[in-house]
Scaffold this motif. Structure first.
Motif, PDB file in Angstrom:
ATOM      1  N   TYR A  42       5.062  17.075   7.300  1.00  0.00           N
ATOM      2  CA  TYR A  42       4.164  16.398   6.357  1.00  0.00           C
ATOM      3  C   TYR A  42       4.549  16.724   4.916  1.00  0.00           C
ATOM      4  O   TYR A  42       4.501  15.845   4.045  1.00  0.00           O
ATOM      5  N   ILE A  43       4.954  17.949   4.663  1.00  0.00           N
ATOM      6  CA  ILE A  43       5.371  18.359   3.327  1.00  0.00           C
ATOM      7  C   ILE A  43       6.603  17.551   2.918  1.00  0.00           C
ATOM      8  O   ILE A  43       7.581  17.465   3.658  1.00  0.00           O
ATOM      9  N   GLY A  44       6.548  16.958   1.746  1.00  0.00           N
ATOM     10  CA  GLY A  44       7.664  16.140   1.285  1.00  0.00           C
ATOM     11  C   GLY A  44       7.228  14.703   1.095  1.00  0.00           C
ATOM     12  O   GLY A  44       6.133  14.433   0.587  1.00  0.00           O
ATOM     13  N   MET A  45       8.063  13.777   1.526  1.00  0.00           N
ATOM     14  CA  MET A  45       7.776  12.363   1.328  1.00  0.00           C
ATOM     15  C   MET A  45       6.466  11.901   1.966  1.00  0.00           C
ATOM     16  O   MET A  45       5.688  11.175   1.331  1.00  0.00           O
ATOM     17  N   PRO A  46       6.147  12.287   3.229  1.00  0.00           N
ATOM     18  CA  PRO A  46       4.877  11.846   3.800  1.00  0.00           C
ATOM     19  C   PRO A  46       3.663  12.280   2.977  1.00  0.00           C
ATOM     20  O   PRO A  46       2.720  11.510   2.790  1.00  0.00           O
ATOM     21  N   MET A  47       3.685  13.512   2.473  1.00  0.00           N
ATOM     22  CA  MET A  47       2.594  13.968   1.623  1.00  0.00           C
ATOM     23  C   MET A  47       2.562  13.156   0.334  1.00  0.00           C
ATOM     24  O   MET A  47       1.490  12.808  -0.176  1.00  0.00           O
ATOM     25  N   GLY A  48       3.744  12.849  -0.197  1.00  0.00           N
ATOM     26  CA  GLY A  48       3.816  12.025  -1.401  1.00  0.00           C
ATOM     27  C   GLY A  48       3.240  10.643  -1.169  1.00  0.00           C
ATOM     28  O   GLY A  48       2.598  10.066  -2.062  1.00  0.00           O
ATOM     29  N   MET A  49       3.450  10.078   0.018  1.00  0.00           N
ATOM     30  CA  MET A  49       2.891   8.769   0.340  1.00  0.00           C
ATOM     31  C   MET A  49       1.369   8.812   0.305  1.00  0.00           C
ATOM     32  O   MET A  49       0.723   7.893  -0.216  1.00  0.00           O
ATOM     33  N   TRP A  50       0.791   9.863   0.868  1.00  0.00           N
ATOM     34  CA  TRP A  50      -0.671   9.967   0.833  1.00  0.00           C
ATOM     35  C   TRP A  50      -1.154  10.112  -0.610  1.00  0.00           C
ATOM     36  O   TRP A  50      -2.132   9.489  -1.013  1.00  0.00           O
ATOM     37  N   THR A  51      -0.459  10.925  -1.390  1.00  0.00           N
ATOM     38  CA  THR A  51      -0.846  11.131  -2.790  1.00  0.00           C
ATOM     39  C   THR A  51      -0.785   9.828  -3.582  1.00  0.00           C
ATOM     40  O   THR A  51      -1.671   9.538  -4.400  1.00  0.00           O
ATOM     41  N   LEU A  52       0.244   9.041  -3.343  1.00  0.00           N
ATOM     42  CA  LEU A  52       0.442   7.797  -4.092  1.00  0.00           C
ATOM     43  C   LEU A  52      -0.483   6.671  -3.645  1.00  0.00           C
ATOM     44  O   LEU A  52      -0.930   5.865  -4.469  1.00  0.00           O
ATOM     45  N   PHE A  53      -0.769   6.611  -2.338  1.00  0.00           N
ATOM     46  CA  PHE A  53      -1.458   5.432  -1.813  1.00  0.00           C
ATOM     47  C   PHE A  53      -2.813   5.706  -1.164  1.00  0.00           C
ATOM     48  O   PHE A  53      -3.563   4.753  -0.913  1.00  0.00           O
ATOM     49  N   GLY A  54      -3.136   6.967  -0.891  1.00  0.00           N
ATOM     50  CA  GLY A  54      -4.385   7.266  -0.204  1.00  0.00           C
ATOM     51  C   GLY A  54      -5.612   6.725  -0.908  1.00  0.00           C
ATOM     52  O   GLY A  54      -6.495   6.110  -0.284  1.00  0.00           O
ATOM     53  N   ARG A  55      -5.679   6.917  -2.220  1.00  0.00           N
ATOM     54  CA  ARG A  55      -6.844   6.429  -2.984  1.00  0.00           C
ATOM     55  C   ARG A  55      -6.903   4.914  -2.981  1.00  0.00           C
ATOM     56  O   ARG A  55      -7.984   4.312  -2.951  1.00  0.00           O
ATOM     57  N   SER A  56      -5.742   4.282  -3.042  1.00  0.00           N
ATOM     58  CA  SER A  56      -5.695   2.825  -3.023  1.00  0.00           C
ATOM     59  C   SER A  56      -6.202   2.274  -1.689  1.00  0.00           C
ATOM     60  O   SER A  56      -6.968   1.308  -1.648  1.00  0.00           O
ATOM     61  N   PHE A  57      -5.786   2.908  -0.583  1.00  0.00           N
ATOM     62  CA  PHE A  57      -6.271   2.488   0.729  1.00  0.00           C
ATOM     63  C   PHE A  57      -7.781   2.687   0.830  1.00  0.00           C
ATOM     64  O   PHE A  57      -8.476   1.860   1.435  1.00  0.00           O
ATOM     65  N   GLU A  58      -8.284   3.773   0.261  1.00  0.00           N
ATOM     66  CA  GLU A  58      -9.728   4.021   0.280  1.00  0.00           C
ATOM     67  C   GLU A  58     -10.470   2.999  -0.574  1.00  0.00           C
ATOM     68  O   GLU A  58     -11.459   2.395  -0.134  1.00  0.00           O
ATOM     69  N   ASN A  96       9.179   3.643   5.409  1.00  0.00           N
ATOM     70  CA  ASN A  96       8.549   2.550   6.148  1.00  0.00           C
ATOM     71  C   ASN A  96       7.654   3.073   7.267  1.00  0.00           C
ATOM     72  O   ASN A  96       6.536   2.583   7.459  1.00  0.00           O
ATOM     73  N   ILE A  97       8.142   4.073   8.004  1.00  0.00           N
ATOM     74  CA  ILE A  97       7.344   4.589   9.108  1.00  0.00           C
ATOM     75  C   ILE A  97       6.157   5.389   8.582  1.00  0.00           C
ATOM     76  O   ILE A  97       5.078   5.395   9.192  1.00  0.00           O
ATOM     77  N   ALA A  98       6.316   6.029   7.430  1.00  0.00           N
ATOM     78  CA  ALA A  98       5.187   6.756   6.833  1.00  0.00           C
ATOM     79  C   ALA A  98       4.115   5.770   6.378  1.00  0.00           C
ATOM     80  O   ALA A  98       2.912   6.025   6.532  1.00  0.00           O
ATOM     81  N   GLY A  99       4.536   4.637   5.831  1.00  0.00           N
ATOM     82  CA  GLY A  99       3.571   3.608   5.434  1.00  0.00           C
ATOM     83  C   GLY A  99       2.821   3.057   6.622  1.00  0.00           C
ATOM     84  O   GLY A  99       1.613   2.784   6.550  1.00  0.00           O
ATOM     85  N   CYS A 100       3.524   2.911   7.739  1.00  0.00           N
ATOM     86  CA  CYS A 100       2.884   2.461   8.972  1.00  0.00           C
ATOM     87  C   CYS A 100       1.864   3.485   9.457  1.00  0.00           C
ATOM     88  O   CYS A 100       0.744   3.135   9.837  1.00  0.00           O
ATOM     89  N   ALA A 101       2.243   4.753   9.431  1.00  0.00           N
ATOM     90  CA  ALA A 101       1.332   5.820   9.856  1.00  0.00           C
ATOM     91  C   ALA A 101       0.087   5.866   8.973  1.00  0.00           C
ATOM     92  O   ALA A 101      -1.031   6.089   9.462  1.00  0.00           O
ATOM     93  N   LEU A 102       0.267   5.617   7.690  1.00  0.00           N
ATOM     94  CA  LEU A 102      -0.853   5.632   6.748  1.00  0.00           C
ATOM     95  C   LEU A 102      -1.836   4.508   7.066  1.00  0.00           C
ATOM     96  O   LEU A 102      -3.053   4.728   7.141  1.00  0.00           O
ATOM     97  N   LEU A 103      -1.306   3.291   7.250  1.00  0.00           N
ATOM     98  CA  LEU A 103      -2.181   2.168   7.590  1.00  0.00           C
ATOM     99  C   LEU A 103      -2.877   2.410   8.920  1.00  0.00           C
ATOM    100  O   LEU A 103      -4.087   2.195   9.042  1.00  0.00           O
ATOM    101  N   ALA A 104      -2.122   2.872   9.915  1.00  0.00           N
ATOM    102  CA  ALA A 104      -2.704   3.107  11.235  1.00  0.00           C
ATOM    103  C   ALA A 104      -3.836   4.124  11.178  1.00  0.00           C
ATOM    104  O   ALA A 104      -4.870   3.958  11.834  1.00  0.00           O
ATOM    105  N   ALA A 105      -3.655   5.176  10.386  1.00  0.00           N
ATOM    106  CA  ALA A 105      -4.683   6.216  10.276  1.00  0.00           C
ATOM    107  C   ALA A 105      -5.987   5.654   9.738  1.00  0.00           C
ATOM    108  O   ALA A 105      -7.077   6.029  10.192  1.00  0.00           O
ATOM    109  N   PHE A 106      -5.892   4.747   8.780  1.00  0.00           N
ATOM    110  CA  PHE A 106      -7.108   4.120   8.247  1.00  0.00           C
ATOM    111  C   PHE A 106      -7.715   3.156   9.258  1.00  0.00           C
ATOM    112  O   PHE A 106      -8.941   3.153   9.468  1.00  0.00           O
ATOM    113  N   VAL A 107      -6.888   2.332   9.887  1.00  0.00           N
ATOM    114  CA  VAL A 107      -7.402   1.363  10.859  1.00  0.00           C
ATOM    115  C   VAL A 107      -8.131   2.068  11.999  1.00  0.00           C
ATOM    116  O   VAL A 107      -9.200   1.623  12.431  1.00  0.00           O
TER     117      VAL A 107
END
Length: 218
Positions: free
Chosen positions: A3-19, A63-74
């Motif tokens: 999770y540390i690294g790019m996946p964490m960065g994806m949450w930081t960049l897009f988590g609030r937007s998804f919320e 791409n797969i991190a973005g998929c995981a992010l969307l799936a987690a919200f869905v």
């Protein structure tokens, strides 16, 4: 995958937007949206932890991190969304000002020698032969020099979403290819098939925009 690294960065960049887009996209109130996001974060970490590390040179880790992010919200939404609404939600959540800047920057290098070299390297890598959550791609330059097609015969998003029992929602993610190409400003995106819709492959065609496209005639 760590999770540390790019996946964490994806949450930081897009988590609030998804919320935030749970309010406009699905009509949730602020408290409900926060509750979904609070549950989505540990689910996202769990999905990421279950994925293998990607090889060096594999361009599809984001791409797969973005998929995981969307799936987690869905998976934590109060009601399973339909594809139409999820398509708009995913696009609105991903196309932040930072992402639009990234698309414009990437657009400037589209069709350059570096871009073509990168596409050919991806074709040779065939990462999905060893990692089912990655992609295999064949590079087809258009004979007339007007651009190229990236044709995908294996898709990591399809693999992950099938495992999460969300496969019917994959088309909501496919549409982002069009949106990102449009934001890049240098290519027109063309597509005939997707694996998620039962096609033999996913074709991502990029045609060079003609100079003057979009200008009003006097």
């Amino acid at each position: 995958m760590k999770y540390i690294g790019m996946p964490m960065g994806m949450w930081t960049l897009f988590g609030r937007s998804f919320e935030r887009n749970l309010l406009t996209g699905f009509g949730l109130d602020r408290d409900s949206a926060k509750a979904v996001a609070a549950k989505a974060k540990p689910r996202y970490k769990e999905i990421i932890a279950g994925l293998p590390e990607f090889e060096k040179g594999d361009r599809f880790k984001m791409n797969i991190a973005g998929c995981a992010l969307l799936a987690a919200f869905v998976l934590n939404m109060p009601k399973r969304p339909d594809v139409r609404r999820l398509t708009a939600y995913y696009s609105d959540s991903m196309m932040t000002p930072a992402m639009k800047w990234f698309c414009r920057k990437s657009g400037k290098s589209k069709f350059t020698k570096k871009d073509i070299s990168s596409m050919k390297a991806t074709e040779r890598l065939r990462a999905a032969d060893r990692n089912p959550y990655s992609w295999n791609m064949v590079f087809y330059p258009y004979p007339d020099g007007s651009g190229y097609e990236a044709r995908f015969t294996a898709c990591g998003i399809c693999t992950l979403m099938r495992e999460l029992e969300l496969y019917d929602l994959v088309p909501a993610m496919c549409r982002l290819d069009h949106t990102m190409a449009e934001a890049g400003g240098t290519s027109d995106f063309v597509r005939e098939y997707t694996l998620a819709s039962g096609g033999p492959y996913c074709d991502c065609g990029y045609k060079k925009k003609r100079k003057g496209n979009g200008r009003k005639r006097k």
